[in-house]
Design an enzyme around this catalytic site. Structure first.
Site, PDB file in Angstrom:
ATOM      1  N   TRP A 129     -11.306 -14.604 -23.642  1.00 63.09           N
ATOM      2  CA  TRP A 129     -12.450 -15.119 -23.113  1.00 63.09           C
ATOM      3  C   TRP A 129     -13.980 -13.895 -22.959  1.00 63.09           C
ATOM      4  O   TRP A 129     -13.548 -13.257 -22.746  1.00 63.09           O
ATOM      5  CB  TRP A 129     -12.229 -15.545 -21.583  1.00 63.09           C
ATOM      6  CG  TRP A 129     -13.585 -15.912 -20.776  1.00 63.09           C
ATOM      7  CD1 TRP A 129     -14.434 -14.990 -20.027  1.00 63.09           C
ATOM      8  CD2 TRP A 129     -14.124 -17.303 -20.815  1.00 63.09           C
ATOM      9  NE1 TRP A 129     -15.334 -15.778 -19.555  1.00 63.09           N
ATOM     10  CE2 TRP A 129     -15.397 -16.850 -19.996  1.00 63.09           C
ATOM     11  CE3 TRP A 129     -13.795 -18.273 -21.355  1.00 63.09           C
ATOM     12  CZ2 TRP A 129     -16.254 -17.990 -19.749  1.00 63.09           C
ATOM     13  CZ3 TRP A 129     -14.709 -19.533 -21.066  1.00 63.09           C
ATOM     14  CH2 TRP A 129     -15.877 -19.369 -20.293  1.00 63.09           C
TER      15      TRP A 129
ATOM     16  N   ASP B 147     -21.206 -13.628 -20.545  1.00 61.41           N
ATOM     17  CA  ASP B 147     -22.352 -12.871 -20.596  1.00 61.41           C
ATOM     18  C   ASP B 147     -22.457 -11.796 -21.329  1.00 61.41           C
ATOM     19  O   ASP B 147     -21.276 -10.834 -21.315  1.00 61.41           O
ATOM     20  CB  ASP B 147     -22.917 -12.329 -19.293  1.00 61.41           C
ATOM     21  CG  ASP B 147     -23.009 -13.439 -18.131  1.00 61.41           C
ATOM     22  OD1 ASP B 147     -22.893 -14.682 -18.614  1.00 61.41           O
ATOM     23  OD2 ASP B 147     -23.532 -13.316 -17.040  1.00 61.41           O
TER      24      ASP B 147
ATOM     25  N   GLN C 257     -18.863  -9.812 -20.611  1.00 60.59           N
ATOM     26  CA  GLN C 257     -17.929 -10.300 -19.614  1.00 60.59           C
ATOM     27  C   GLN C 257     -16.580 -10.737 -20.094  1.00 60.59           C
ATOM     28  O   GLN C 257     -16.538 -11.714 -21.139  1.00 60.59           O
ATOM     29  CB  GLN C 257     -18.496 -11.532 -18.915  1.00 60.59           C
ATOM     30  CG  GLN C 257     -19.508 -10.999 -18.008  1.00 60.59           C
ATOM     31  CD  GLN C 257     -19.004 -10.359 -16.630  1.00 60.59           C
ATOM     32  OE1 GLN C 257     -18.378 -11.187 -15.623  1.00 60.59           O
ATOM     33  NE2 GLN C 257     -18.936  -9.264 -16.524  1.00 60.59           N
TER      34      GLN C 257
ATOM     35  N   PHE D 148     -18.718  -7.889 -12.590  1.00 62.31           N
ATOM     36  CA  PHE D 148     -19.433  -8.917 -13.193  1.00 62.31           C
ATOM     37  C   PHE D 148     -20.618  -8.259 -14.080  1.00 62.31           C
ATOM     38  O   PHE D 148     -20.637  -7.118 -14.357  1.00 62.31           O
ATOM     39  CB  PHE D 148     -20.055  -9.547 -11.916  1.00 62.31           C
ATOM     40  CG  PHE D 148     -19.298 -10.553 -11.593  1.00 62.31           C
ATOM     41  CD1 PHE D 148     -17.859 -10.955 -11.858  1.00 62.31           C
ATOM     42  CD2 PHE D 148     -19.645 -11.943 -10.808  1.00 62.31           C
ATOM     43  CE1 PHE D 148     -17.247 -11.901 -11.418  1.00 62.31           C
ATOM     44  CE2 PHE D 148     -18.943 -12.784 -10.065  1.00 62.31           C
ATOM     45  CZ  PHE D 148     -17.549 -13.021 -10.697  1.00 62.31           C
ATOM     46  N   SER D 149     -21.641  -8.950 -14.420  1.00 62.32           N
ATOM     47  CA  SER D 149     -22.594  -8.514 -15.376  1.00 62.32           C
ATOM     48  C   SER D 149     -23.407  -7.274 -14.620  1.00 62.32           C
ATOM     49  O   SER D 149     -23.642  -7.188 -13.381  1.00 62.32           O
ATOM     50  CB  SER D 149     -23.520  -9.730 -15.562  1.00 62.32           C
ATOM     51  OG  SER D 149     -22.748 -10.535 -16.363  1.00 62.32           O
TER      52      SER D 149
ATOM     53  N   ARG E  80     -26.505 -10.270  -7.404  1.00 63.80           N
ATOM     54  CA  ARG E  80     -25.777  -9.659  -8.697  1.00 63.80           C
ATOM     55  C   ARG E  80     -26.816  -9.625 -10.059  1.00 63.80           C
ATOM     56  O   ARG E  80     -27.599  -9.926  -9.838  1.00 63.80           O
ATOM     57  CB  ARG E  80     -24.673 -10.513  -9.021  1.00 63.80           C
ATOM     58  CG  ARG E  80     -24.838 -12.165  -9.268  1.00 63.80           C
ATOM     59  CD  ARG E  80     -23.672 -12.778  -9.575  1.00 63.80           C
ATOM     60  NE  ARG E  80     -23.756 -14.274  -9.751  1.00 63.80           N
ATOM     61  CZ  ARG E  80     -23.549 -15.095  -8.795  1.00 63.80           C
ATOM     62  NH1 ARG E  80     -23.415 -14.772  -7.587  1.00 63.80           N
ATOM     63  NH2 ARG E  80     -23.788 -16.399  -9.186  1.00 63.80           N
ATOM     64  N   ASP E  81     -25.920  -9.062 -10.988  1.00 61.80           N
ATOM     65  CA  ASP E  81     -26.606  -8.798 -12.242  1.00 61.80           C
ATOM     66  C   ASP E  81     -27.630  -7.827 -12.417  1.00 61.80           C
ATOM     67  O   ASP E  81     -28.646  -8.099 -12.932  1.00 61.80           O
ATOM     68  CB  ASP E  81     -26.913 -10.302 -12.879  1.00 61.80           C
ATOM     69  CG  ASP E  81     -25.738 -11.194 -12.739  1.00 61.80           C
ATOM     70  OD1 ASP E  81     -24.526 -10.875 -12.629  1.00 61.80           O
ATOM     71  OD2 ASP E  81     -25.969 -12.302 -12.757  1.00 61.80           O
TER      72      ASP E  81
ATOM     73  N   GLU F 109     -29.806 -16.121 -12.229  1.00 63.53           N
ATOM     74  CA  GLU F 109     -28.683 -14.968 -12.509  1.00 63.53           C
ATOM     75  C   GLU F 109     -29.254 -14.251 -13.573  1.00 63.53           C
ATOM     76  O   GLU F 109     -30.259 -14.304 -14.209  1.00 63.53           O
ATOM     77  CB  GLU F 109     -27.460 -15.835 -13.019  1.00 63.53           C
ATOM     78  CG  GLU F 109     -26.870 -16.629 -11.960  1.00 63.53           C
ATOM     79  CD  GLU F 109     -25.370 -17.048 -12.606  1.00 63.53           C
ATOM     80  OE1 GLU F 109     -24.391 -16.965 -11.786  1.00 63.53           O
ATOM     81  OE2 GLU F 109     -25.220 -17.624 -13.615  1.00 63.53           O
TER      82      GLU F 109
ATOM     83  N   TRP G 122     -22.270 -23.315 -19.213  1.00 62.15           N
ATOM     84  CA  TRP G 122     -21.299 -23.393 -18.096  1.00 62.15           C
ATOM     85  C   TRP G 122     -20.789 -24.908 -17.605  1.00 62.15           C
ATOM     86  O   TRP G 122     -19.841 -25.093 -17.223  1.00 62.15           O
ATOM     87  CB  TRP G 122     -21.847 -22.838 -16.658  1.00 62.15           C
ATOM     88  CG  TRP G 122     -21.807 -21.258 -16.639  1.00 62.15           C
ATOM     89  CD1 TRP G 122     -23.051 -20.351 -16.409  1.00 62.15           C
ATOM     90  CD2 TRP G 122     -20.575 -20.258 -16.548  1.00 62.15           C
ATOM     91  NE1 TRP G 122     -22.570 -19.219 -16.493  1.00 62.15           N
ATOM     92  CE2 TRP G 122     -20.954 -18.982 -16.818  1.00 62.15           C
ATOM     93  CE3 TRP G 122     -19.238 -20.827 -16.906  1.00 62.15           C
ATOM     94  CZ2 TRP G 122     -20.199 -18.009 -16.534  1.00 62.15           C
ATOM     95  CZ3 TRP G 122     -18.473 -19.734 -16.790  1.00 62.15           C
ATOM     96  CH2 TRP G 122     -18.699 -18.381 -16.444  1.00 62.15           C
TER      97      TRP G 122
HETATM   98  C1  FRU Z   1     -23.723 -15.618 -15.293  1.00 64.06           C
HETATM   99  C2  FRU Z   1     -22.683 -15.097 -14.397  1.00 64.06           C
HETATM  100  C3  FRU Z   1     -23.254 -13.919 -13.728  1.00 64.06           C
HETATM  101  C4  FRU Z   1     -22.092 -13.301 -13.264  1.00 64.06           C
HETATM  102  C5  FRU Z   1     -20.965 -13.446 -14.429  1.00 64.06           C
HETATM  103  C6  FRU Z   1     -19.772 -13.661 -13.843  1.00 64.06           C
HETATM  104  O1  FRU Z   1     -23.154 -16.287 -16.638  1.00 64.06           O
HETATM  105  O2  FRU Z   1     -22.349 -16.200 -13.443  1.00 64.06           O
HETATM  106  O3  FRU Z   1     -24.246 -14.438 -12.662  1.00 64.06           O
HETATM  107  O4  FRU Z   1     -22.105 -11.816 -13.125  1.00 64.06           O
HETATM  108  O5  FRU Z   1     -21.427 -14.590 -15.063  1.00 64.06           O
HETATM  109  O6  FRU Z   1     -18.851 -13.753 -15.109  1.00 64.06           O
END
Ligand code: FRU
Length: 500
Positions: A38, A41, A57, A96-97, A165-166, A218, A302
């Protein structure tokens, strides 16, 4: 490839894994996809010492979201990618990202030219904070900083913020500091931080609740872009959030100023500007430290990722896009063009070059390439016709095809994948369209077809639509079309991708 699948079977998490059929007919040739398992991002996009890095990711164990870690690949030309081992594996948190910068002057103390990754540690949905890892060997090995986290948001109840996040960072020369933007997704906000050393961060300002906030925010990024045809530049804030179709996710951007502390939006708060009008462009961030302003995004949505039918991998990236701003009657707008490296890749073999020909309805000639990975650059003079375009992935047995076209009345550039192949979920079949005004009655379509995706750039990057497709039988056939009138094709060039 068969041997590779057999090898994967030996390591397989379950018997069902081995029984799946490899879907190499949908494996992109010139887009990045992980060798197996898989991805969502892109993370930490960075150019360093002649190499373009994609971190992403990644679930190293399964072909579905989970065990989030940072996968890694490098490229010298932005099209041929060398897969490297997982860069930052999960620990008690998912990784995560986030972003990567090159610390040329050793502000952090981890070493001159070290690569610094700052990512979100997600504690399985319970809390999120920002953590740091560094590499002093061109990204081949990474060490997690011993005093992580570097930024956390404690709450009055003694817990920590759940949705925070991110992070994405860059060096801001006028204020001589590192800047980080990070999202508070459920509050539709971005927080901006500053730092002298990438470790200690000071909160500077917040921006939010403007533009589109029908979906959580995000993957923010902030970048200064040149305004074409002028000596000026403006700041652009990218957010992954909603799609022009509010049932889906997508990306929006804001144009404004950044003074080293605060981002201010030039447009009224309710102006909504979208990056891509397809359903499959999300989480794009810029390459840091790069010679050109270039972004790259995840090509999926998504809304139907679980249904992606590919094996032994799921997920792929867009082609890298060079970005700038252009003055239009409506104001400054984002321009996206395929990165020059993609256009100049040595794998392209020119197969058609024509000028000045007429076409009418569906009677135009059908062309057949050798592969289903090709690039079409075509310019139409619409004349009296109401619609023009190209049917790609046209299969004469299944009658499946995808239409990439322009509609004069609605002034829209579109991809119609209603009859493109496998309908992977009830909301997948659709026609997705971007506004595009013509100046002189001509429309230019630059179309990239790569086994299971289509990206179309309208009129030199003024409008972009990105769509995944899963034709039941791939096809190398394509055909120009027009509706309600004869049109002049002023230029037609086609190349197909030849694997090394
Ligand atoms: C965006 C997201 C980010 C997060 C990551 C998790 O697609 O939801 O906000 O860091 O994917 O996989």
């Amino acid at each position: 490839m068969k041997n590779f699948i057999l090898f994967l079977c030996l390591l397989a998490p379950s018997a069902a894994y081995c029984q799946q059929q490899a879907t190499e007919q949908w494996r992109p040739y010139f887009h990045f996809s992980p060798a197996q398992n898989w991805t969502n991002d892109p993370n930490g996009l960075v150019y360093h010492e002649g190499e373009w890095h994609i971190f992403y990711q990644h679930n190293p164990f399964e072909n579905k979201w989970g065990h989030m870690s940072w996968g890694h690949a490098v490229s010298k030309d932005l099209v041929n990618w060398e897969h490297l081992p997982v860069a930052i594996p999960e620990d008690s948190a998912w990784i995560f990202s986030g972003g990567v910068v090159v610390d040329k002057n050793n502000t952090s103390g981890f070493g001159a030219n070290s690569m610094i990754a700052i990512y979100t540690a997600d504690y399985h949905g319970k809390k999120e904070n920002q953590q740091l890892a560094y590499s002093t060997d061109k990204g081949r090995t990474w060490t997690k900083y011993k005093n992580n986290p570097i930024i956390a948001k404690p709450l009055p109840n003694g817990k920590e913020m759940k949705d925070f996040r991110d992070p994405n960072m860059f060096w801001h020369e006028p204020s001589k500091q590192w800047i980080m933007v990070v999202a508070l997704p459920t509050e539709f906000k971005v927080h901006i931080y500053g730092s002298k050393n990438l470790i200690n961060w000071t909160f500077l300002s917040e921006f939010g609740k403007q533009g589109d906030f029908t979906k959580i925010w995000e993957c923010p990024s902030l970048i200064e872009l040149p305004v074409e045809g002028s000596q000026t530049s403006k700041w652009v804030l990218f957010i992954s959030s909603s799609n022009p179709n509010p049932d889906f996710v997508g990306m929006q951007y804001f144009v404004g100023n950044f003074d080293g502390k605060t981002f201010t939006n030039d447009n009224p708060a309710d102006t909504k500007l979208f990056v891509d009008y397809g359903k499959d462009f999300y989480a794009a961030i810029p390459f840091s430290n790069a010679p050109k302003k270039t972004i790259l995004g995840w090509m999926a949505s998504w809304q139907y990722t679980d249904a992606l039918p590919t094996f032994p991998w799921k997920g792929q990236m867009s082609i890298p896009r060079e970005i700038s701003l252009k003055k239009t009657q409506a104001g400054l707008r984002l321009i996206q063009r395929p990165a020059e490296e993609v256009l100049k890749a040595k794998n392209w073999k020119g197969i058609v070059q024509m000028e000045e020909m007429g076409i009418e309805e569906d009677n135009s000639m059908m062309w057949r390439n050798q592969t289903s990975s090709y690039m079409i650059d075509v310019e139409f003079e619409l004349g009296g016709a109401r619609e023009v375009g190209v049917k790609v992935m046209k299969n004469l047995t299944t009658n499946q095809e995808t239409l990439v076209g322009y509609q004069k009345d609605s002034e829209q550039l579109y991809i119609n994948r209603i009859n493109s192949g496998k309908i992977i979920s009830p909301n997948f079949a659709s026609m997705d369209a971007s506004p595009l005004k013509l100046e002189r009655g001509t429309v230019r379509l630059l179309i990239f077809v790569d086994q299971s995706s289509i990206e179309v750039f309208g009129n030199d990057g003024e409008a972009v639509v990105t769509s995944l497709i899963f034709p039941e039988n791939n096809s190398a056939n394509w055909q120009l079309f027009s509706r309600d009138g004869r049109v002049k094709v002023t230029k037609l060039k086609v190349w197909e991708w030849q694997k090394d």
